[in-house]
Write a protein that holds these residues in place. Sequence first.
Motif, PDB file in Angstrom:
ATOM      1  N   ASN A  95       4.793  21.471  -2.250  1.00  0.00           N
ATOM      2  CA  ASN A  95       4.399  20.224  -1.606  1.00  0.00           C
ATOM      3  C   ASN A  95       5.161  19.062  -2.229  1.00  0.00           C
ATOM      4  OD1 ASN A  95       2.983  18.448   0.072  1.00  0.00           O
ATOM      5  ND2 ASN A  95       1.031  19.493  -0.270  1.00  0.00           N
ATOM      6  N   SER A  96       4.908  17.856  -1.745  1.00  0.00           N
ATOM      7  CA  SER A  96       5.531  16.649  -2.272  1.00  0.00           C
ATOM      8  C   SER A  96       4.451  15.681  -2.717  1.00  0.00           C
ATOM      9  CB  SER A  96       6.420  15.982  -1.207  1.00  0.00           C
ATOM     10  OG  SER A  96       7.486  16.817  -0.842  1.00  0.00           O
ATOM     11  N   LEU A  97       4.748  14.927  -3.776  1.00  0.00           N
ATOM     12  CA  LEU A  97       3.830  13.912  -4.274  1.00  0.00           C
ATOM     13  C   LEU A  97       4.403  12.547  -3.934  1.00  0.00           C
ATOM     14  CD1 LEU A  97       1.347  13.135  -6.008  1.00  0.00           C
ATOM     15  CD2 LEU A  97       2.850  13.211  -8.011  1.00  0.00           C
ATOM     16  N   PHE A  98       3.602  11.702  -3.287  1.00  0.00           N
ATOM     17  CA  PHE A  98       4.033  10.379  -2.862  1.00  0.00           C
ATOM     18  C   PHE A  98       3.422   9.332  -3.789  1.00  0.00           C
ATOM     19  CE2 PHE A  98       4.023  13.163   0.792  1.00  0.00           C
ATOM     20  CZ  PHE A  98       5.242  12.896   1.398  1.00  0.00           C
ATOM     21  N   LEU A  99       4.285   8.540  -4.428  1.00  0.00           N
ATOM     22  CA  LEU A  99       3.833   7.498  -5.347  1.00  0.00           C
ATOM     23  C   LEU A  99       4.050   6.137  -4.699  1.00  0.00           C
ATOM     24  CD1 LEU A  99       5.428   8.816  -8.683  1.00  0.00           C
ATOM     25  CD2 LEU A  99       3.178   9.354  -7.710  1.00  0.00           C
ATOM     26  N   GLU A 100       2.960   5.377  -4.550  1.00  0.00           N
ATOM     27  CA  GLU A 100       3.034   4.094  -3.846  1.00  0.00           C
ATOM     28  C   GLU A 100       2.768   2.886  -4.745  1.00  0.00           C
ATOM     29  OE1 GLU A 100       0.721   4.501   0.001  1.00  0.00           O
ATOM     30  OE2 GLU A 100       0.019   6.232  -1.136  1.00  0.00           O
ATOM     31  N   ARG A 101       2.246   3.116  -5.945  1.00  0.00           N
ATOM     32  CA  ARG A 101       1.890   1.987  -6.800  1.00  0.00           C
ATOM     33  C   ARG A 101       3.125   1.187  -7.197  1.00  0.00           C
ATOM     34  NH1 ARG A 101      -1.129   3.016 -11.944  1.00  0.00           N
ATOM     35  NH2 ARG A 101       0.763   4.235 -12.345  1.00  0.00           N
ATOM     36  N   LYS A 102       2.950  -0.125  -7.294  1.00  0.00           N
ATOM     37  CA  LYS A 102       4.052  -1.002  -7.666  1.00  0.00           C
ATOM     38  C   LYS A 102       4.631  -0.611  -9.025  1.00  0.00           C
ATOM     39  CE  LYS A 102       5.146  -5.898  -8.405  1.00  0.00           C
ATOM     40  NZ  LYS A 102       4.587  -7.289  -8.430  1.00  0.00           N
ATOM     41  N   GLU A 103       3.746  -0.218  -9.969  1.00  0.00           N
ATOM     42  CA  GLU A 103       4.204   0.150 -11.301  1.00  0.00           C
ATOM     43  C   GLU A 103       5.100   1.394 -11.255  1.00  0.00           C
ATOM     44  OE1 GLU A 103      -0.244  -0.799 -11.791  1.00  0.00           O
ATOM     45  OE2 GLU A 103       1.168  -0.485 -10.147  1.00  0.00           O
ATOM     46  N   ASP A 104       4.751   2.353 -10.384  1.00  0.00           N
ATOM     47  CA  ASP A 104       5.559   3.565 -10.257  1.00  0.00           C
ATOM     48  C   ASP A 104       6.929   3.242  -9.663  1.00  0.00           C
ATOM     49  OD1 ASP A 104       3.576   5.293 -11.258  1.00  0.00           O
ATOM     50  OD2 ASP A 104       2.612   5.413  -9.300  1.00  0.00           O
ATOM     51  N   VAL A 133      13.087  10.878  -5.087  1.00  0.00           N
ATOM     52  CA  VAL A 133      13.711  10.055  -4.048  1.00  0.00           C
ATOM     53  C   VAL A 133      12.929   8.753  -3.948  1.00  0.00           C
ATOM     54  CG1 VAL A 133      14.396   9.863  -1.626  1.00  0.00           C
ATOM     55  CG2 VAL A 133      14.346  12.114  -2.728  1.00  0.00           C
ATOM     56  N   ILE A 134      13.637   7.639  -3.870  1.00  0.00           N
ATOM     57  CA  ILE A 134      13.006   6.343  -3.621  1.00  0.00           C
ATOM     58  C   ILE A 134      13.391   5.915  -2.212  1.00  0.00           C
ATOM     59  CG2 ILE A 134      12.747   3.947  -4.365  1.00  0.00           C
ATOM     60  CD1 ILE A 134      13.915   4.815  -7.092  1.00  0.00           C
ATOM     61  N   PHE A 135      12.399   5.761  -1.345  1.00  0.00           N
ATOM     62  CA  PHE A 135      12.647   5.314   0.026  1.00  0.00           C
ATOM     63  C   PHE A 135      12.353   3.829   0.143  1.00  0.00           C
ATOM     64  CE2 PHE A 135      11.691   9.808   1.571  1.00  0.00           C
ATOM     65  CZ  PHE A 135      13.008  10.058   1.926  1.00  0.00           C
ATOM     66  N   THR A 136      13.268   3.100   0.779  1.00  0.00           N
ATOM     67  CA  THR A 136      13.073   1.692   1.098  1.00  0.00           C
ATOM     68  C   THR A 136      13.061   1.545   2.610  1.00  0.00           C
ATOM     69  OG1 THR A 136      14.230   1.016  -0.916  1.00  0.00           O
ATOM     70  CG2 THR A 136      14.008  -0.641   0.828  1.00  0.00           C
ATOM     71  N   LEU A 191       5.791  -0.782   1.892  1.00  0.00           N
ATOM     72  CA  LEU A 191       5.767   0.624   2.279  1.00  0.00           C
ATOM     73  C   LEU A 191       6.723   1.460   1.433  1.00  0.00           C
ATOM     74  CD1 LEU A 191       4.466   2.569   4.295  1.00  0.00           C
ATOM     75  CD2 LEU A 191       6.355   2.120   5.858  1.00  0.00           C
ATOM     76  N   ASP A 192       7.576   0.816   0.639  1.00  0.00           N
ATOM     77  CA  ASP A 192       8.510   1.554  -0.215  1.00  0.00           C
ATOM     78  C   ASP A 192       7.731   2.506  -1.117  1.00  0.00           C
ATOM     79  OD1 ASP A 192      10.272  -0.117   1.013  1.00  0.00           O
ATOM     80  OD2 ASP A 192      10.860  -1.214  -0.785  1.00  0.00           O
ATOM     81  N   LEU A 193       8.317   3.669  -1.383  1.00  0.00           N
ATOM     82  CA  LEU A 193       7.607   4.649  -2.199  1.00  0.00           C
ATOM     83  C   LEU A 193       8.562   5.628  -2.846  1.00  0.00           C
ATOM     84  CD1 LEU A 193       5.909   7.417  -0.039  1.00  0.00           C
ATOM     85  CD2 LEU A 193       7.668   5.920   0.842  1.00  0.00           C
ATOM     86  N   VAL A 194       8.036   6.363  -3.816  1.00  0.00           N
ATOM     87  CA  VAL A 194       8.772   7.401  -4.524  1.00  0.00           C
ATOM     88  C   VAL A 194       8.214   8.747  -4.098  1.00  0.00           C
ATOM     89  CG1 VAL A 194       9.370   8.355  -6.783  1.00  0.00           C
ATOM     90  CG2 VAL A 194       9.095   5.882  -6.505  1.00  0.00           C
ATOM     91  N   VAL A 195       9.100   9.727  -3.909  1.00  0.00           N
ATOM     92  CA  VAL A 195       8.667  11.078  -3.561  1.00  0.00           C
ATOM     93  C   VAL A 195       9.140  12.034  -4.645  1.00  0.00           C
ATOM     94  CG1 VAL A 195       8.666  12.905  -1.827  1.00  0.00           C
ATOM     95  CG2 VAL A 195       8.899  10.518  -1.113  1.00  0.00           C
ATOM     96  N   LEU A 196       8.201  12.790  -5.189  1.00  0.00           N
ATOM     97  CA  LEU A 196       8.508  13.846  -6.156  1.00  0.00           C
ATOM     98  C   LEU A 196       8.325  15.174  -5.453  1.00  0.00           C
ATOM     99  CD1 LEU A 196       6.528  12.505  -9.267  1.00  0.00           C
ATOM    100  CD2 LEU A 196       8.850  11.934  -8.532  1.00  0.00           C
ATOM    101  N   ASP A 197       9.348  15.998  -5.466  1.00  0.00           N
ATOM    102  CA  ASP A 197       9.319  17.259  -4.737  1.00  0.00           C
ATOM    103  C   ASP A 197       8.854  18.383  -5.646  1.00  0.00           C
ATOM    104  OD1 ASP A 197       9.584  18.590  -2.392  1.00  0.00           O
ATOM    105  OD2 ASP A 197      11.711  19.013  -2.607  1.00  0.00           O
ATOM    106  N   HIS A 198       7.850  19.141  -5.179  1.00  0.00           N
ATOM    107  CA  HIS A 198       7.357  20.292  -5.914  1.00  0.00           C
ATOM    108  C   HIS A 198       7.617  21.560  -5.112  1.00  0.00           C
ATOM    109  CE1 HIS A 198       5.574  17.672  -8.844  1.00  0.00           C
ATOM    110  NE2 HIS A 198       4.858  17.057  -7.930  1.00  0.00           N
ATOM    111  N   LEU A 199       7.287  22.706  -5.691  1.00  0.00           N
ATOM    112  CA  LEU A 199       7.583  23.980  -5.047  1.00  0.00           C
ATOM    113  C   LEU A 199       6.900  24.117  -3.695  1.00  0.00           C
ATOM    114  CD1 LEU A 199       8.933  26.768  -5.249  1.00  0.00           C
ATOM    115  CD2 LEU A 199       6.857  27.600  -6.379  1.00  0.00           C
TER     116      LEU A 199
END
Length: 288
Positions: A243-252, A223-226, A233-241
């Motif tokens: 927990n969730s991983l939050f990616l904040e880097r501009k490159e990601d 999921v990409i949140f804007t 503050l925009d970020l990507v969320v990767l959902d795992h079994l």
Amino acid sequence: MRHIPLVRRRKLGEELRRLRREAGLTSGETARLLGWHQSKVSRIETGVSGVKAGDLTVLFDALGLGDPHLRSLLSSLAERTGGGPGWWEAYGGAIPTGYRDFISLESQASTAHTLETSVVPGLLQTPGYARAVTRAALDGLPASTVDALVEVRLARQAVLRSATPLRLHAVLDEAVLRRQVGGPEVMREQLRRLAELARLPHVCLQVLPFTVGGYVGLAGPFVIFTFPNIADLDLVVLDHLTNSLFLERKEDLEAYRAAFTTMRGHALSTADSLDLIAGIGAGIGTVP
């Protein structure tokens, strides 16, 4: 203090550290100016601790931050928009911290772009489907915990019905539509719900058909949140079994945005996606 997502606290801390350095102050000097322990400044700047509104005001003053717009934006990182605790906080330990972070961010986002490869997105699920998914994905949970998680998932859907609803663009692998989670009747109801929600002006639904073959999103859903006002503050969320991983880097962010754009181009149009959903729903339970 209210539960504030770690990603927001880290962003606020980064901005405060930048402002402190621009002011020519060390963390120790800032602490002495405010009568605080240096560890308090360090915890705020690293996102370990949140900061109260009153402390944030005196910190702004100590750092010489006079720009009212920037003060307002940074203050918004330190508290939930709309005031008051989030509804999800009433569930306490029934939902893990990572999930609470996800819900809090989802409730404040202006848009969400999501790829799902195996299940219907939570915001579009029916009660029956949500219960079947929860039971299957988290096997062995007590009935009371399953009930709480289903309630939370359905309550999240309020973001699509608010006065300024979340703008949702979902791309679904065709497998999502064909996997009969919960059995034929549950799945027929779920497909009808998808068709209904896809006609809302703020919901866009596209299907990636099997004929596309391999595609960049096969690695997993995301999921990409804007967010309004603060693009950083925009970020990507990767959902795992668990927990969730939050990616904040501009490159990601750039990589996932490019991937989503590519998948949109390969997916069926909204109209063709609705036709496919209707066709699959009509075929459920029939003899091949």
